[in-house]
Design an enzyme around this catalytic site. Structure first.
Site, mmCIF file in Angstrom:
data_model
loop_
_atom_site.group_PDB
_atom_site.id
_atom_site.type_symbol
_atom_site.label_atom_id
_atom_site.label_comp_id
_atom_site.label_asym_id
_atom_site.label_seq_id
_atom_site.Cartn_x
_atom_site.Cartn_y
_atom_site.Cartn_z
ATOM 1 C CB THR A 177 -29.685 0.039 -26.296
ATOM 2 O OG1 THR A 177 -30.949 0.665 -26.552
ATOM 3 C CG2 THR A 177 -29.546 -0.231 -24.802
ATOM 4 C CE1 TYR A 178 -32.479 3.939 -30.530
ATOM 5 C CE2 TYR A 178 -31.572 6.049 -31.189
ATOM 6 C CZ TYR A 178 -32.651 5.273 -30.838
ATOM 7 O OH TYR A 178 -33.897 5.828 -30.808
#
Length: 354
Positions: free
Chosen positions: A61-62
Site C-alpha cells: 500500500t505504499y
C-alpha cells in the site's frame, strides 16, 4: 572498521546476504503528498544499486501502489541480483474488511497484487506488516509456508508485532517444519530504544535479523527541529506536516531534542552530520542485520550512505548511550542487579559467547 554497501550480512538464520543499509522505497511516488517523482526515484535506485546495495524495501500500500510499480520497473533488468522485500496486511480497499489483516484471504490477495505491480514471479522477502490481534497464528504461518512452497515467496518475516507473539510463532514454525521467520522489522533509534527490552533480545535468541525503520526518529535526530517546534511557536521547520505527525506520535519531545543535541555534538566532533551519526549507531547493535534508510533526493541518499564510514570512540559511544538510555523495567532491571547476580552466580563473572 568502515562498511560499504557490498559488505553483505546474513539475514537472521537464513543464508540470504543483504547490504548493511536497505533502501526504503515509500518515497517512490507522490500520491501521499510528498516523495519523489519517477525520474528522481530512478536516480535514488540507480545510485544505491551501483554502489552494491541489494535490499530494497516496499509494501503493497505504499504510495497507493506506485512504490511497488516503480520499484518493479527499475529492478527488471537486474532482478536476480536484487532482494525485493514487500509487506502485506494493511487495508487495500476501504470498506472491505477482508482486504487487510493477517488472514489467508488478505495474504494471497495482497501477494498476487504485489507480484503484478513488481512485475516478477517471486518475492524475495515478505513481511506481515502489522499484527491484527485476530487472526490465529497457525493461519498466518501456514499461509506464509504455502506461498514459500509454491515458489511465490522465498523468505518470510514480520513487523510491528509483540515479542511474545513473534516468539510463539517462531516456535510453532520450528515444531511443524514450516518456513521460519528470518527478519523482524521494528522502530529503533537513539530516541526509541524500547525494542531493547524484549524484541531485539528475542530476535537474537530465535534467529531473526533485526531491521530498524525510522532510525532518524522521524527526522528529529537529523537536527531539523528545535524546542520552538515542541512549544508550537515555530511556523515551519521545513515540513509542517511531518512536524505535526511527530508531535502526534510523541517523537518530538523535550527528551528527544536533548538526545538530538548530543548527537549533534558527537557529529561535530567527528566531522559528520547528525543523520550519519544516528544511522551508524543503529548498525553497532549486534542484533541489527540491516537498517532502513529513506530519501527523497539523491543528496539525502548520499548523506545517509556516508553513515557506513562512521567510526566512534568509546567515549563518544558512552555519551550517546547515556543521553538516550531507557529503563528496561521488570524483570530486566532486577535480573541485571548486583543482588540478583549474587543470588544466581555468587557474584562470579560469567562470560557469554553468543
Amino acid at each position: 572498521m568502515a562498511l560499504t554497501l557490498d559488505t553483505y550480512r546474513l539475514l537472521g538464520r537464513s543464508g540470504l546476504r543483504v547490504s548493511p543499509l536497505a533502501l526504503g522505497t515509500a518515497t517512490f511516488g507522490t500520491e501521499w503528498g510528498w516523495g519523489a517523482e519517477r525520474a528522481e526515484a530512478r536516480k535514488l535506485f540507480d545510485h544505491y544499486v551501483e554502489l552494491g546495495g541489494n535490499l530494497l524495501d516496499t509494501a503493497d500500500t505504499y504510495t497507493d501502489g506506485s512504490s511497488e510499480r516503480l520499484l518493479g520497473e527499475f529492478a527488471r533488468e537486474q532482478r536476480e541480483r536484487l532482494v525485493l522485500a514487500t509487506k502485506y496486511s494493511t487495508l487495500r480497499r476501504p470498506g472491505d474488511p477482508n482486504s487487510g489483516g493477517g488472514h489467508r484471504k488478505a495474504l494471497f490477495g495482497s501477494v498476487e497484487g504485489s507480484l503484478r505491480r513488481l512485475g516478477t514471479d517471486y518475492i524475495d522477502l515478505l513481511y506481515l506488516h502489522v499484527w491484527d490481534f485476530r487472526t490465529p497464528v497457525e493461519e498466518v504461518l501456514r499461509g506464509l509456508d504455502d506461498l514459500v512452497r509454491q515458489g511465490k515467496v522465498l523468505y518470510v518475516a514480520i513487523s510491528n508485532t509483540p515479542a511474545w507473539q513473534v516468539s510463539r510463532m517462531q516456535t510453532i514454525a520450528d515444531l511443524r517444519g514450516w518456513s521460519p521467520l528470518v527478519a523482524l522489522q521494528l522502530e529503533y533509534s537513539l530516541i526509541e530504544r524500547t525494542a531493547e527490552r524484549d524484541l531485539i533480545p528475542m530476535a537474537r535468541e530465535l534467529g531473526l535479523g533485526v531491521v530498524p525503520y525510522s532510525p532518524l526518529g522521524g527526522g528529529v535526530l537529523s537536527g531539523k527541529y528545535s524546542r520552538d517546534d515542541v512549544a508550537g511557536t515555530s511556523a515551519n521547520s521545513g515540513d509542517s506536516t511531518r512536524r505535526g505527525h511527530n508531535l502526534v506520535l510523541g517523537t518530538l519531545t523535550e527528551r528527544s531534542l536533548a538526545v538530538a543535541e548530543v548527537v549533534r555534538e558527537v557529529a561535530a566532533d567527528l566531522g559528520r552530520t547528525p543523520s550519519q551519526v544516528a544511522l551508524a549507531w543503529t548498525l553497532r547493535n549486534p542484533g541489527v542485520a540491516t537498517t532502513l534508510i529513506g530519501a527523497r533526493t539523491p543528496a539525502q541518499l548520499e548523506e545517509n550512505l556516508v553513515a557506513l564510514e562512521v567510526e566512534f570512540t568509546a567515549a563518544q559511544l558512552a555519551r550517546l548511550e547515556a543521553a538516550s538510555a531507557i529503563e528496561l523495567g521488570q524483570p530486566h532491571d532486577l535480573l541485571a542487579s548486583d543482588q540478583m547476580r549474587q543470588v544466581t552466580t555468587g557474584g562470579l563473572r560469567i562470560e557469554t559467547r553468543r
